[in-house]
Design an enzyme around this catalytic site. Structure first.
Site, PDB file in Angstrom:
ATOM      1  N   TYR A 112       0.710  -1.285   0.074  1.00 49.42           N
ATOM      2  CA  TYR A 112      -0.050   0.121   0.016  1.00 49.42           C
ATOM      3  C   TYR A 112       0.745   1.297  -0.171  1.00 49.42           C
ATOM      4  O   TYR A 112       1.882   1.378  -0.697  1.00 49.42           O
ATOM      5  CB  TYR A 112      -1.063  -0.020   1.077  1.00 49.42           C
ATOM      6  CG  TYR A 112      -1.954   0.890   1.367  1.00 49.42           C
ATOM      7  CD1 TYR A 112      -2.702   1.012   0.233  1.00 49.42           C
ATOM      8  CD2 TYR A 112      -2.397   1.637   2.224  1.00 49.42           C
ATOM      9  CE1 TYR A 112      -3.858   1.926   0.104  1.00 49.42           C
ATOM     10  CE2 TYR A 112      -3.396   2.517   2.194  1.00 49.42           C
ATOM     11  CZ  TYR A 112      -4.234   2.809   1.137  1.00 49.42           C
ATOM     12  OH  TYR A 112      -5.078   3.649   1.115  1.00 49.42           O
ATOM     13  N   LYS A 167     -21.070 -18.117 -12.792  1.00 49.92           N
ATOM     14  CA  LYS A 167     -19.973 -17.997 -13.959  1.00 49.92           C
ATOM     15  C   LYS A 167     -18.784 -17.502 -13.220  1.00 49.92           C
ATOM     16  O   LYS A 167     -17.578 -18.029 -13.876  1.00 49.92           O
ATOM     17  CB  LYS A 167     -20.415 -16.850 -14.816  1.00 49.92           C
ATOM     18  CG  LYS A 167     -21.720 -17.415 -15.380  1.00 49.92           C
ATOM     19  CD  LYS A 167     -21.760 -18.230 -16.781  1.00 49.92           C
ATOM     20  CE  LYS A 167     -23.030 -18.581 -16.965  1.00 49.92           C
ATOM     21  NZ  LYS A 167     -22.898 -19.395 -18.462  1.00 49.92           N
ATOM     22  N   ASP A 210     -26.559 -13.453 -20.283  1.00 49.44           N
ATOM     23  CA  ASP A 210     -28.047 -13.701 -20.074  1.00 49.44           C
ATOM     24  C   ASP A 210     -28.652 -12.168 -20.348  1.00 49.44           C
ATOM     25  O   ASP A 210     -29.576 -11.698 -19.669  1.00 49.44           O
ATOM     26  CB  ASP A 210     -28.309 -13.887 -18.532  1.00 49.44           C
ATOM     27  CG  ASP A 210     -28.063 -15.402 -18.335  1.00 49.44           C
ATOM     28  OD1 ASP A 210     -27.750 -15.991 -19.271  1.00 49.44           O
ATOM     29  OD2 ASP A 210     -28.271 -16.160 -17.318  1.00 49.44           O
ATOM     30  N   ASP A 235     -23.983 -16.327 -24.137  1.00 54.23           N
ATOM     31  CA  ASP A 235     -25.328 -17.036 -24.419  1.00 54.23           C
ATOM     32  C   ASP A 235     -25.266 -17.219 -26.289  1.00 54.23           C
ATOM     33  O   ASP A 235     -25.847 -18.098 -26.687  1.00 54.23           O
ATOM     34  CB  ASP A 235     -26.679 -16.177 -24.075  1.00 54.23           C
ATOM     35  CG  ASP A 235     -26.358 -16.408 -22.580  1.00 54.23           C
ATOM     36  OD1 ASP A 235     -26.901 -17.397 -21.896  1.00 54.23           O
ATOM     37  OD2 ASP A 235     -26.018 -15.404 -22.014  1.00 54.23           O
ATOM     38  N   LEU A 268     -35.035 -18.755 -32.116  1.00 52.74           N
ATOM     39  CA  LEU A 268     -33.910 -17.833 -32.769  1.00 52.74           C
ATOM     40  C   LEU A 268     -33.448 -16.755 -31.882  1.00 52.74           C
ATOM     41  O   LEU A 268     -33.343 -15.699 -32.502  1.00 52.74           O
ATOM     42  CB  LEU A 268     -34.397 -17.596 -34.031  1.00 52.74           C
ATOM     43  CG  LEU A 268     -34.634 -18.851 -34.996  1.00 52.74           C
ATOM     44  CD1 LEU A 268     -35.575 -18.311 -36.427  1.00 52.74           C
ATOM     45  CD2 LEU A 268     -33.157 -19.461 -35.343  1.00 52.74           C
ATOM     46  N   GLY A 269     -33.383 -16.731 -30.646  1.00 51.77           N
ATOM     47  CA  GLY A 269     -32.890 -15.679 -29.597  1.00 51.77           C
ATOM     48  C   GLY A 269     -31.500 -15.545 -29.970  1.00 51.77           C
ATOM     49  O   GLY A 269     -30.868 -15.892 -30.856  1.00 51.77           O
ATOM     50  N   ALA A 270     -30.907 -15.108 -28.645  1.00 52.74           N
ATOM     51  CA  ALA A 270     -29.378 -14.784 -28.477  1.00 52.74           C
ATOM     52  C   ALA A 270     -28.817 -16.287 -28.810  1.00 52.74           C
ATOM     53  O   ALA A 270     -27.797 -16.369 -29.747  1.00 52.74           O
ATOM     54  CB  ALA A 270     -29.180 -14.629 -27.123  1.00 52.74           C
ATOM     55  N   ASN A 347     -32.221 -24.196 -20.013  1.00 48.28           N
ATOM     56  CA  ASN A 347     -31.848 -24.314 -18.647  1.00 48.28           C
ATOM     57  C   ASN A 347     -32.873 -23.352 -17.965  1.00 48.28           C
ATOM     58  O   ASN A 347     -33.445 -22.372 -18.425  1.00 48.28           O
ATOM     59  CB  ASN A 347     -30.558 -23.777 -18.301  1.00 48.28           C
ATOM     60  CG  ASN A 347     -29.343 -24.536 -18.654  1.00 48.28           C
ATOM     61  OD1 ASN A 347     -29.626 -25.894 -18.695  1.00 48.28           O
ATOM     62  ND2 ASN A 347     -28.388 -24.161 -19.301  1.00 48.28           N
ATOM     63  N   ASN A 373     -22.331 -23.940 -21.997  1.00 47.86           N
ATOM     64  CA  ASN A 373     -21.462 -23.039 -22.342  1.00 47.86           C
ATOM     65  C   ASN A 373     -20.042 -23.062 -21.572  1.00 47.86           C
ATOM     66  O   ASN A 373     -19.070 -22.544 -21.585  1.00 47.86           O
ATOM     67  CB  ASN A 373     -21.914 -21.448 -22.890  1.00 47.86           C
ATOM     68  CG  ASN A 373     -22.660 -20.977 -21.654  1.00 47.86           C
ATOM     69  OD1 ASN A 373     -22.595 -21.439 -20.754  1.00 47.86           O
ATOM     70  ND2 ASN A 373     -23.687 -20.250 -22.219  1.00 47.86           N
TER      71      ASN A 373
HETATM   72  N1  LIG Z   1     -26.966 -24.851 -22.550  1.00 49.90           N
HETATM   73  C1  LIG Z   1     -26.328 -23.497 -22.823  1.00 49.90           C
HETATM   74  O1  LIG Z   1     -25.240 -23.578 -22.731  1.00 49.90           O
HETATM   75  C2  LIG Z   1     -27.142 -22.465 -22.989  1.00 49.90           C
HETATM   76  C3  LIG Z   1     -26.740 -21.276 -23.224  1.00 49.90           C
HETATM   77  C4  LIG Z   1     -27.499 -20.362 -23.506  1.00 49.90           C
HETATM   78  C5  LIG Z   1     -28.826 -20.279 -23.421  1.00 49.90           C
HETATM   79  N2  LIG Z   1     -29.481 -21.255 -23.092  1.00 49.90           N
HETATM   80  C6  LIG Z   1     -30.823 -21.484 -22.833  1.00 49.90           C
HETATM   81  O2  LIG Z   1     -31.312 -21.176 -23.889  1.00 49.90           O
HETATM   82  C7  LIG Z   1     -32.864 -20.388 -23.616  1.00 49.90           C
HETATM   83  C8  LIG Z   1     -32.716 -19.112 -24.270  1.00 49.90           C
HETATM   84  O3  LIG Z   1     -31.876 -18.230 -24.032  1.00 49.90           O
HETATM   85  P1  LIG Z   1     -31.375 -17.012 -24.951  1.00 49.90           P
HETATM   86  O4  LIG Z   1     -30.479 -16.310 -24.289  1.00 49.90           O
HETATM   87  O5  LIG Z   1     -31.393 -17.404 -26.266  1.00 49.90           O
HETATM   88  O6  LIG Z   1     -33.005 -16.189 -24.649  1.00 49.90           O
HETATM   89  P2  LIG Z   1     -33.646 -15.291 -25.824  1.00 49.90           P
HETATM   90  O7  LIG Z   1     -34.647 -14.554 -24.925  1.00 49.90           O
HETATM   91  O8  LIG Z   1     -32.724 -14.357 -26.733  1.00 49.90           O
HETATM   92  O9  LIG Z   1     -34.367 -16.425 -26.719  1.00 49.90           O
HETATM   93  C9  LIG Z   1     -35.453 -17.280 -27.051  1.00 49.90           C
HETATM   94  C10 LIG Z   1     -35.987 -17.295 -28.120  1.00 49.90           C
HETATM   95  O10 LIG Z   1     -36.850 -18.368 -28.072  1.00 49.90           O
HETATM   96  C11 LIG Z   1     -38.145 -18.111 -28.849  1.00 49.90           C
HETATM   97  N3  LIG Z   1     -39.154 -18.837 -28.256  1.00 49.90           N
HETATM   98  C12 LIG Z   1     -39.763 -18.796 -27.085  1.00 49.90           C
HETATM   99  N4  LIG Z   1     -40.868 -19.485 -27.065  1.00 49.90           N
HETATM  100  C13 LIG Z   1     -40.840 -20.196 -28.092  1.00 49.90           C
HETATM  101  C14 LIG Z   1     -41.814 -21.080 -28.747  1.00 49.90           C
HETATM  102  N5  LIG Z   1     -42.959 -21.620 -28.143  1.00 49.90           N
HETATM  103  N6  LIG Z   1     -41.702 -21.544 -30.059  1.00 49.90           N
HETATM  104  C15 LIG Z   1     -40.723 -20.988 -30.751  1.00 49.90           C
HETATM  105  N7  LIG Z   1     -39.871 -19.928 -30.285  1.00 49.90           N
HETATM  106  C16 LIG Z   1     -39.948 -19.505 -29.024  1.00 49.90           C
HETATM  107  C17 LIG Z   1     -38.186 -16.543 -28.511  1.00 49.90           C
HETATM  108  O11 LIG Z   1     -38.923 -15.753 -29.463  1.00 49.90           O
HETATM  109  C18 LIG Z   1     -36.743 -16.053 -28.498  1.00 49.90           C
HETATM  110  O12 LIG Z   1     -36.392 -15.536 -29.850  1.00 49.90           O
HETATM  111  C19 LIG Z   1     -32.693 -20.131 -22.082  1.00 49.90           C
HETATM  112  O13 LIG Z   1     -33.258 -21.247 -21.507  1.00 49.90           O
HETATM  113  C20 LIG Z   1     -31.127 -20.590 -21.670  1.00 49.90           C
HETATM  114  O14 LIG Z   1     -31.066 -21.373 -20.612  1.00 49.90           O
HETATM  115  C21 LIG Z   1     -28.638 -22.692 -22.904  1.00 49.90           C
HETATM  116  O1  LIG Z   2     -25.912 -20.705 -17.524  1.00 45.10           O
HETATM  117  C1  LIG Z   2     -25.854 -21.758 -17.898  1.00 45.10           C
HETATM  118  O2  LIG Z   2     -25.823 -22.755 -17.326  1.00 45.10           O
HETATM  119  C2  LIG Z   2     -25.863 -21.751 -19.419  1.00 45.10           C
HETATM  120  C3  LIG Z   2     -26.352 -20.522 -20.121  1.00 45.10           C
HETATM  121  O3  LIG Z   2     -25.447 -19.526 -19.875  1.00 45.10           O
HETATM  122  C4  LIG Z   2     -27.829 -20.212 -19.904  1.00 45.10           C
HETATM  123  O4  LIG Z   2     -28.163 -19.021 -19.814  1.00 45.10           O
HETATM  124  O5  LIG Z   2     -28.592 -21.139 -19.692  1.00 45.10           O
HETATM  125 MG   LIG Z   3     -26.586 -17.702 -19.955  1.00 46.80          MG
END
Ligand SMILES: NC(=O)c1ccc[n+]([C@@H]2O[C@H](COP(=O)([O-])OP(=O)(O)OC[C@H]3O[C@@H](n4cnc5c(N)ncnc54)[C@H](O)[C@@H]3O)[C@@H](O)[C@H]2O)c1
Ligand SMILES: O=C(O)C[C@H](O)C(=O)O
Ligand SMILES: [Mg+2]
Length: 444
Positions: A112, A167, A210, A235, A268-270, A347, A373
């Site tokens: 320090y 994380k 997220d 994500d 087709l989100g993130a 998840n 991830n």
């Molecule tokens: N296993 C992993 O490592 C991992 C990593 C990232 C995200 N995820 C999971 O993926 C999921 C989505 O995360 P994100 O960050 O992409 O969220 P997000 O909100 O960006 O995307 C979700 C998408 O799903 C669509 N959706 C929701 N309900 C639907 C339906 N009934 N039919 C068709 N499309 C539908 C939404 O319109 C949206 O575009 C979360 O449950 C998250 O835990 C898992």
């Molecule tokens: O957090 C996790 O377990 C994976 C992913 O980043 C998610 O958002 O589901």
């Molecule tokens: Mg996440």
């Protein structure tokens, strides 16, 4: 295997006579509870007390398990039921600790004031030295706005803190990186970008976590453009890397060439859009997708994918199915076709459990607990921080996916996340690409 997300420790007292633990185990099994660890915490001449961890599918099933043990009577008692997961979170999962031992006044003066002032001047004269004389080069901000916490939706960044701490714990455990959660109370892209730009100097990299779509796309793109340090939305790209690795392994096992497979993405989100972009860049010719939002379908079309009308159509048409909607149970067993690869990655609960998918005919199935991830982001950041790279490029992500696939045992989709080799190999692969790309950069 069903999803058993409710984990409780039941403290049970039984007479100290052989056979009583067996009776308790049978009672738990009869109520469909799944026994985990059993720890004996007291053995007396008359009675024995044990902690029995039980995994259940629902609160109702847990109540039935407790009732089943209680109905044994004859000196068998349930003393308490404790929630291990909540207990493990008491006080949080991370802490900031000093790397220096401060025992003497000499230590104090070195660590320090006044000693520290000299280091400040060194950095003032040459800002690059901050990388060597501070923890910045080994610290990553884990930034969330709370809008897409797992599949729980927009629950706010404070409620998302346990995920961010998780994380950070993974960064530390698998890559020796300090992860610092940053909870934003805005999701406006301008405010998010400006806030991160104002605080980035204290970090060697930024992990966006997220942050929901569509605003995550603009936020990440702008930050990548405007910041001189690596930025990655986990994500999107962490998930895409691990999903590509899992699919490479599945194709290797089934003898299919991934480039010729028809791949379908539900949601087709993130995560979903990044997975599609990654697969198309890898060479998949037919990439299909569905989403309940027209704007999300339009984004897929813009990147060259095919938007389909329904989940049924996608399940009928595609060989490899990936789902990231956050909607548990969205894929019905009757939609599954024989031989499909199904990765239901949401998840905390998947669109279909691996057991249901395999029972319905899938050749390979996994959920978001194993295809997660966590296999990607620690090693990816270790690699770029080691190399001193200023960005995370597509080639680094493909190298990371290939490294994960190369660490996968035959017949498996991904390695075990506790296998230290996978994180080391991902880091090495990313660092190698980073070094190569930096060598090729034109010197101005
Ligand atoms: N296993 C992993 O490592 C991992 C990593 C990232 C995200 N995820 C999971 O993926 C999921 C989505 O995360 P994100 O960050 O992409 O969220 P997000 O909100 O960006 O995307 C979700 C998408 O799903 C669509 N959706 C929701 N309900 C639907 C339906 N009934 N039919 C068709 N499309 C539908 C939404 O319109 C949206 O575009 C979360 O449950 C998250 O835990 C898992
Ligand atoms: O957090 C996790 O377990 C994976 C992913 O980043 C998610 O958002 O589901
Ligand atoms: Mg996440």
């Amino acid at each position: 295997m069903t999803v058993r997300n409710i984990i409780r420790t039941i403290i049970v007292e039984t007479p100290s006579k052989p056979g009583n633990l067996g009776k308790v185990a049978t009672a738990i099994g009869m109520a469909d509870g799944d026994i985990g660890d059993i720890t004996t915490i007291k053995v007396g001449p008359l009675s024995t007390v044990r902690d029995i961890t039980v995994h259940c599918e629902s609160k109702e099933q847990l109540d039935a398990v407790i009732q089943s043990i209680q109905s044994l009577e004859n000196g068998i008692y349930v003393h308490a039921v404790s929630d291990d997961v909540l207990r493990a979170h008491e006080g949080g999962k991370i802490q900031m600790k000093s790397r220096m031992d401060i025992r003497s006044l000499a230590d104090l003066r070195r660590v320090y004031t006044p000693g520290v002032a000299d280091v400040c001047r060194v950095i003032q004269d040459d800002p690059d030295k901050a990388r060597y004389y501070t923890s910045i080069g080994n610290t990553v901000a884990i930034v969330t706005d709370g809008t897409a916490i797992l599949g729980l939706g927009n629950i706010g960044s404070l409620a998302g803190m346990p995920v961010m701490e998780g994380k950070a714990a993974l960064f530390d455990r698998f890559a020796g990186i300090s992860g610092i959660p940053i909870l934003l109370n805005t999701s406006d892209p301008d405010e998010v970008v400006n806030t991160i730009k104002k605080i980035y100097q204290g970090f060697g990299g930024i992990l966006l976590e997220d942050i929901g779509s569509p605003h995550c796309f603009e936020i990440e793109e702008r930050l990548k453009e405007e910041l001189p340090i690596p930025v990655m939305h986990d994500d999107q790209h962490g998930t895409a890397v691990v999903t590509l690795a899992a699919v490479i392994s599945a194709c290797r096992s089934t003898g299919v060439d991934l480039k010729d497979a028809v791949v379908g993405q539900i949601g087709l989100g993130a995560a979903g859009l990044a997975i599609c972009r990654m697969f198309m860049a890898y060479g998949v010719k037919e990439m299909c997708g569905v989403d309940r939002q027209e704007a999300a379908l339009e984004r897929l079309r813009r990147y060259g994918g095919t938007a389909l009308q329904s989940i049924e159509e996608l399940m009928e048409h595609c060989d490899i199915i990936i789902a990231t909607t956050g909607v548990p149970g969205l894929i019905k067993p009757e939609m599954v076709r024989k031989g499909q690869v199904i990765l239901a990655l949401s998840n905390p609960k998947p669109e279909i459990t691996p057991a249901e998918a395999v029972k319905a005919g899938a050749a390979f199935a996994a959920d978001g607990r194993s295809v997660n991830n966590v296999l990607g982001f620690p090693g990816i950041f270790r690699g770029v921080l080691n190399a001193g790279a200023k960005e995370i490029t597509h080639s680094m992500l493909v190298a990371a996916a290939q490294a994960i696939a190369d660490c996968t045992a035959s017949g498996e989709l991904v390695p075990h996340p506790l296998d230290p080799k996978v994180h080391v190999e991902v880091a090495r692969a990313v660092e190698r690409v980073a070094e190569r790309e930096m060598e090729m950069e034109p010197v101005l």
